[in-house]
Design an enzyme around this catalytic site. Structure first.
Site, mmCIF file in Angstrom:
data_model
loop_
_atom_site.group_PDB
_atom_site.id
_atom_site.type_symbol
_atom_site.label_atom_id
_atom_site.label_comp_id
_atom_site.label_asym_id
_atom_site.label_seq_id
_atom_site.Cartn_x
_atom_site.Cartn_y
_atom_site.Cartn_z
ATOM 1 N N GLY A 29 2.467 2.292 10.867
ATOM 2 C CA GLY A 29 3.392 3.418 10.746
ATOM 3 C C GLY A 29 4.035 3.810 12.066
ATOM 4 C CG HIS B 82 -5.774 1.768 5.129
ATOM 5 N ND1 HIS B 82 -5.392 2.696 6.070
ATOM 6 C CD2 HIS B 82 -4.742 0.905 5.003
ATOM 7 C CE1 HIS B 82 -4.166 2.405 6.481
ATOM 8 N NE2 HIS B 82 -3.747 1.323 5.852
ATOM 9 C CG ASN C 235 -1.761 1.202 1.358
ATOM 10 O OD1 ASN C 235 -1.805 2.034 0.448
ATOM 11 N ND2 ASN C 235 -2.461 1.330 2.485
ATOM 12 C CD GLU D 123 -3.395 -2.542 7.151
ATOM 13 O OE1 GLU D 123 -2.344 -2.810 6.573
ATOM 14 O OE2 GLU D 123 -3.969 -1.436 7.034
ATOM 15 C CD GLU E 39 -3.114 5.359 6.673
ATOM 16 O OE1 GLU E 39 -3.089 5.387 5.428
ATOM 17 O OE2 GLU E 39 -2.208 4.839 7.364
ATOM 18 C CE LYS F 179 -0.270 3.130 4.762
ATOM 19 N NZ LYS F 179 -0.182 3.211 6.220
ATOM 20 C CB SER G 91 5.315 -1.768 12.037
ATOM 21 O OG SER G 91 4.874 -0.441 12.299
HETATM 22 P P1 13P Z 1 3.089 0.423 7.707
HETATM 23 O O1 13P Z 1 3.617 -0.868 7.120
HETATM 24 O O2 13P Z 1 3.784 1.627 7.202
HETATM 25 O O3 13P Z 1 2.959 0.334 9.192
HETATM 26 O O4 13P Z 1 1.587 0.572 7.141
HETATM 27 C C1 13P Z 1 0.742 -0.514 7.182
HETATM 28 C C2 13P Z 1 -0.468 -0.195 6.409
HETATM 29 O O5 13P Z 1 -1.233 0.688 6.768
HETATM 30 C C3 13P Z 1 -0.707 -0.935 5.157
HETATM 31 O O6 13P Z 1 -1.962 -0.685 4.650
#
Ligand code: 13P
Length: 253
Positions: free
Chosen positions: A176, A98, A9, A170, A100, A11, A216
């Protein structure tokens, strides 16, 4: 057996040149290094999808996904992207729900159910994200939260449609933050998710459903996570922006 999947992803990262370089590197490295039974997916910003799709060329285990779509097929929704448009560009997967999007764009379970439907109607496969925030985990409510997300956004599907869905667990507190769920925490939740799918759709569908871990995930912790019996792969954020790391994660099974 559930498909092994490592999805990146990206982002809201990468300029035009970065995206083309990253995608080309992933495709080239995948050819030589990633076993053919591992599905790789690059979920890029909308603008890069068409180019990245063209860069996947003849690779048979590298796919392209979007990170969202609108819940209507077309019309006066300024600034939105519809599922039929994505399908017309040969896009294979769409990330939905997601954390976010849930947090910043207030996407509800009900809206996500409509998005899941329109993605399936347009012959693409949803990567449906679920997971609890830190307060919910600390209150011991993670199972309840995830159950609710699955019930309200996915469990209206027929068994046939459900087999097309990829689930990504997740834990929001691990995204993150550098703070990964332990492999015990991941296995426990993944087994719980598979149990819910089994209750609803039966053993065969549950065994075939890919449940990915995200938060992560990196080359150093992927082997331990992927060794868990109910972890079928990963949804990778930060580490998917480095071709070497992304490919190394895909080699972690
Ligand atoms: P990170 O791997 O940067 O923690 O993000 C995970 C994520 O949100 C994947 O969709």
């Amino acid at each position: 057996m559930a498909k092994k999947i490592v999805a990146g992803n990206w982002k809201m990262n990468t300029l035009k040149e970065d995206a083309e370089k990253l995608a080309s590197e992933v495709v080239n490295m995948a050819k030589d290094e990633v076993p053919s039974d591992v599905t790789l997916i690059m979920c890029t910003p909308f603008l890069h999808l068409a180019k990245v799709k063209s860069l996947t060329g003849s690779a048979t285990n590298v796919f392209v996904g979007a990170q969202n779509c609108y819940e209507k097929a077309n019309g006066a929704y300024t600034g939105e992207i519809a599922a039929p448009m994505l399908h017309s560009y040969g896009i294979d997967y769409v990330i939905l729900g997601h954390s976010e999007r849930r947090e910043y764009f207030k996407e509800s379970n009900a809206v996500l159910a409509a998005k899941v439907d329109i993605v399936l109607e347009n012959d693409m496969l949803p990567i449906f994200c679920c997971g609890e925030v830190l307060d919910e985990r600390e209150a011991g409510k993670q199972n309840e939260v995830v159950k609710n997300q699955l019930e309200e956004s996915l469990f209206h599907l027929s068994a046939d449609d459900f087999t097309k869905v990829v689930i990504a667990y997740e834990p929001v507190w691990a995204i993150g933050t550098g703070k990964t769920a332990t492999s015990e925490q991941a296995q426990e939740m993944h087994a719980y998710i598979r149990g819910l799918v089994k209750e609803k759709y039966g053993e065969a569908v549950a065994a075939e459903t890919s449940v990915l871990y995200g938060g992560s995930c990196k080359p150093s912790n992927a082997p331990e996570l992927f060794a868990c019996p109910d972890v079928d792969g990963g949804l990778i954020g930060g580490a998917s922006l480095k071709s070497r790391d992304f490919i190394d994660i895909a080699k972690s099974y």
